[in-house]
Scaffold this active site. Structure first.
Site, PDB file in Angstrom:
ATOM      1  CG  LEU A  21      -1.933  -1.175   1.208  1.00 49.05           C
ATOM      2  CD1 LEU A  21      -2.638  -1.321   2.542  1.00 49.05           C
ATOM      3  CD2 LEU A  21      -2.952  -0.974   0.089  1.00 49.05           C
ATOM      4  CB  THR A  67       8.765  -4.580   1.794  1.00 47.51           C
ATOM      5  OG1 THR A  67       7.972  -5.285   2.750  1.00 47.51           O
ATOM      6  CG2 THR A  67       8.354  -5.006   0.388  1.00 47.51           C
ATOM      7  CE  LYS A  71      10.928  -4.230   6.316  1.00 46.03           C
ATOM      8  NZ  LYS A  71      10.097  -4.145   7.526  1.00 46.03           N
ATOM      9  CG  ASP A 107       9.550  -0.849  10.131  1.00 44.54           C
ATOM     10  OD1 ASP A 107       8.675  -0.245   9.478  1.00 44.54           O
ATOM     11  OD2 ASP A 107      10.082  -1.905   9.736  1.00 44.54           O
ATOM     12  N   GLY A 132       6.958 -11.846  20.317  1.00 44.36           N
ATOM     13  CA  GLY A 132       7.712 -12.052  19.082  1.00 44.36           C
ATOM     14  C   GLY A 132       9.148 -11.600  19.235  1.00 44.36           C
ATOM     15  CG  ASN A 156       9.916 -15.623  19.795  1.00 39.71           C
ATOM     16  OD1 ASN A 156       8.989 -15.139  19.159  1.00 39.71           O
ATOM     17  ND2 ASN A 156      10.882 -16.314  19.213  1.00 39.71           N
ATOM     18  CB  THR A 158      11.689 -20.186  18.741  1.00 40.76           C
ATOM     19  OG1 THR A 158      10.703 -20.646  17.812  1.00 40.76           O
ATOM     20  CG2 THR A 158      12.922 -21.056  18.663  1.00 40.76           C
ATOM     21  N   PRO A 159      12.224 -20.021  22.316  1.00 40.93           N
ATOM     22  CG  PRO A 159      11.926 -21.222  24.288  1.00 40.93           C
ATOM     23  CD  PRO A 159      11.724 -21.308  22.811  1.00 40.93           C
ATOM     24  CD  GLN A 258       6.613   2.282   6.569  1.00 42.63           C
ATOM     25  OE1 GLN A 258       7.753   2.458   6.137  1.00 42.63           O
ATOM     26  NE2 GLN A 258       5.565   2.139   5.766  1.00 42.63           N
TER      27      GLN A 258
HETATM   28  P1  ATR Z   1       8.986  -9.947  11.287  1.00 37.64           P
HETATM   29  O1  ATR Z   1      10.082  -9.284  10.508  1.00 37.64           O
HETATM   30  O2  ATR Z   1       7.599  -9.552  10.839  1.00 37.64           O
HETATM   31  O3  ATR Z   1       9.155  -9.771  12.754  1.00 37.64           O
HETATM   32  P2  ATR Z   1      10.060 -12.613  11.432  1.00 37.64           P
HETATM   33  O4  ATR Z   1      11.425 -12.047  11.595  1.00 37.64           O
HETATM   34  O5  ATR Z   1       9.861 -13.776  10.519  1.00 37.64           O
HETATM   35  O6  ATR Z   1       9.035 -11.501  10.924  1.00 37.64           O
HETATM   36  O7  ATR Z   1       9.509 -12.992  12.895  1.00 37.64           O
HETATM   37  C1  ATR Z   1       8.249 -13.542  13.093  1.00 37.64           C
HETATM   38  C2  ATR Z   1       7.946 -13.622  14.585  1.00 37.64           C
HETATM   39  O8  ATR Z   1       6.598 -14.076  14.740  1.00 37.64           O
HETATM   40  C3  ATR Z   1       8.825 -14.618  15.330  1.00 37.64           C
HETATM   41  O9  ATR Z   1       9.013 -14.159  16.645  1.00 37.64           O
HETATM   42  C4  ATR Z   1       7.974 -15.888  15.327  1.00 37.64           C
HETATM   43  O10 ATR Z   1       8.245 -16.789  16.380  1.00 37.64           O
HETATM   44  P3  ATR Z   1       9.417 -17.903  16.247  1.00 37.64           P
HETATM   45  O11 ATR Z   1      10.703 -17.192  16.529  1.00 37.64           O
HETATM   46  O12 ATR Z   1       9.064 -18.917  17.262  1.00 37.64           O
HETATM   47  O13 ATR Z   1       9.339 -18.430  14.835  1.00 37.64           O
HETATM   48  C5  ATR Z   1       6.595 -15.277  15.513  1.00 37.64           C
HETATM   49  N1  ATR Z   1       5.518 -16.152  15.041  1.00 37.64           N
HETATM   50  C6  ATR Z   1       5.156 -16.378  13.751  1.00 37.64           C
HETATM   51  N2  ATR Z   1       4.103 -17.220  13.696  1.00 37.64           N
HETATM   52  C7  ATR Z   1       3.782 -17.519  14.990  1.00 37.64           C
HETATM   53  C8  ATR Z   1       2.781 -18.330  15.607  1.00 37.64           C
HETATM   54  N3  ATR Z   1       1.876 -19.000  14.875  1.00 37.64           N
HETATM   55  N4  ATR Z   1       2.745 -18.381  16.961  1.00 37.64           N
HETATM   56  C9  ATR Z   1       3.647 -17.712  17.699  1.00 37.64           C
HETATM   57  N5  ATR Z   1       4.623 -16.918  17.179  1.00 37.64           N
HETATM   58  C10 ATR Z   1       4.687 -16.829  15.848  1.00 37.64           C
END
Ligand code: ATR
Length: 297
Positions: A21, A67, A71, A107, A132, A156, A158-159, A258
């Protein structure tokens, strides 16, 4: 729009880019200010990124947005980076000064401006729970820490990724208390009670997804909720916030802000107040109607 010999070209590279957009917002701002500029979408597959950046240089493109998925990969192709872009490790805006290309990350200001404008949230001294640990979370964390947040906890799925993010930023932002945990924090009433701002930076909320059994009842009545997802406008997280009368906003304000910051980097002008956001919301409203149409067929 009359394109002439002296018209400056701005644009966006991404893959895909057709959904963006930004052309709508940026061209509206150029037209409103009577600037002789045009903003064009450039679809660039990952394997063509280096050639595309060479091409943008060679063609004298005056500046561009970046984008997904470029990035991070674009960093090695640029001459300079702003402080924010370096800290985050991602670029969403490139400016040009002669032959030099500089990467920025708007951002960060987009996020903090939206918190201010849409939620009247005072970041200084606040305690924030960030869901996240990806690129969007990094931008949010930098914005929050630069503006003086007292504590930011990154939750997050994934810890290991959350731990890495905290390890990266703890030495940089020593004034803030940075910690990480899993998304189970959303079920911990005691911890939710002490949060001034809850921010979703994950993709949860898109495509009908939602956090499991989310209950924001323990949050303080003055707490705010921000969801970076803006389509749908009312995500399950925001619906839950509204259920408990918590002030909340989606990411449309951040997307507009942004874009405003990028426009100012390229043109040294401020777009008319609210113009980009209103164009964006009009387009999203149209999109919703289109989606509903498709459903009803
Ligand atoms: P962005 O640049 O938009 O932040 P990214 O770098 O791919 O995109 O990060 C996506 C984030 O969304 C990550 O923290 C991811 O968690 P993981 O590190 O565990 O992958 C989180 N995320 C995406 N889908 C998810 C889901 N269904 N449930 C929980 N967390 C999710």
């Amino acid at each position: 729009m009359d394109i002439q010999g002296k018209t400056k070209v701005l644009g966006i590279i991404g893959w895909p880019v057709a959904h963006s957009l930004s052309p709508l917002m940026q061209n509206a701002a150029c037209a409103a200010l009577g600037l002789d500029c045009v903003y064009v979408p450039f679809p660039v597959p990952p394997e063509n990124l280096a050639e595309a950046v060479d091409g943008l240089r060679a063609l004298g493109v005056a500046g561009f947005n970046v984008t997904i998925p470029h990035k991070e990969a674009i960093i090695g192709l640029l001459d300079d980076l702003s402080e924010e872009a370096r800290l985050i490790g991602a670029v969403n805006t490139v400016s040009r000064d002669g032959d030099r290309l500089t990467g920025h990350n708007t951002d960060v200001t987009g996020f903090t401006k939206s918190l201010q404008d849409d939620l009247k949230f005072d970041i200084k001294g606040s305690r924030v729970l960030l869901l996240g640990a990806g690129g969007a979370a990094r931008a949010a964390l930098v914005g929050l820490c630069q503006a003086g947040a007292a504590a930011v906890t990154v939750a997050n799925r994934t810890p290991a990724k959350g731990k890495r993010l905290i390890a990266d930023f703890s030495p940089v932002f020593t004034g803030a208390n940075l910690a990480q945990c899993t998304l189970d924090v959303l079920k911990d009433d005691c911890r939710l009670k002490d949060v001034d701002l809850l921010v979703n930076t994950t993709a949860v909320g898109l495509n009908g997804t939602a956090f499991d059994d989310i209950d924001l009842a323990p949050m303080a009545p003055t707490a705010r909720v921000y969801d970076m997802v803006y389509n749908p406008a009312l995500t399950p997280l925001l619906a839950e916030a509204q259920k408990h009368s918590l002030l909340s906003a989606n990411g449309a304000g951040m997307l507009a802000a942004q874009g405003e910051a990028a426009f100012t980097i390229w043109t040294a002008r401020k777009p008319p107040n609210g113009l980009m956001k209103s164009r964006l919301l009009a387009a999203l409203g149209g999109q919703d109607m289109l989606d509903n149409d498709v459903y009803s067929k």
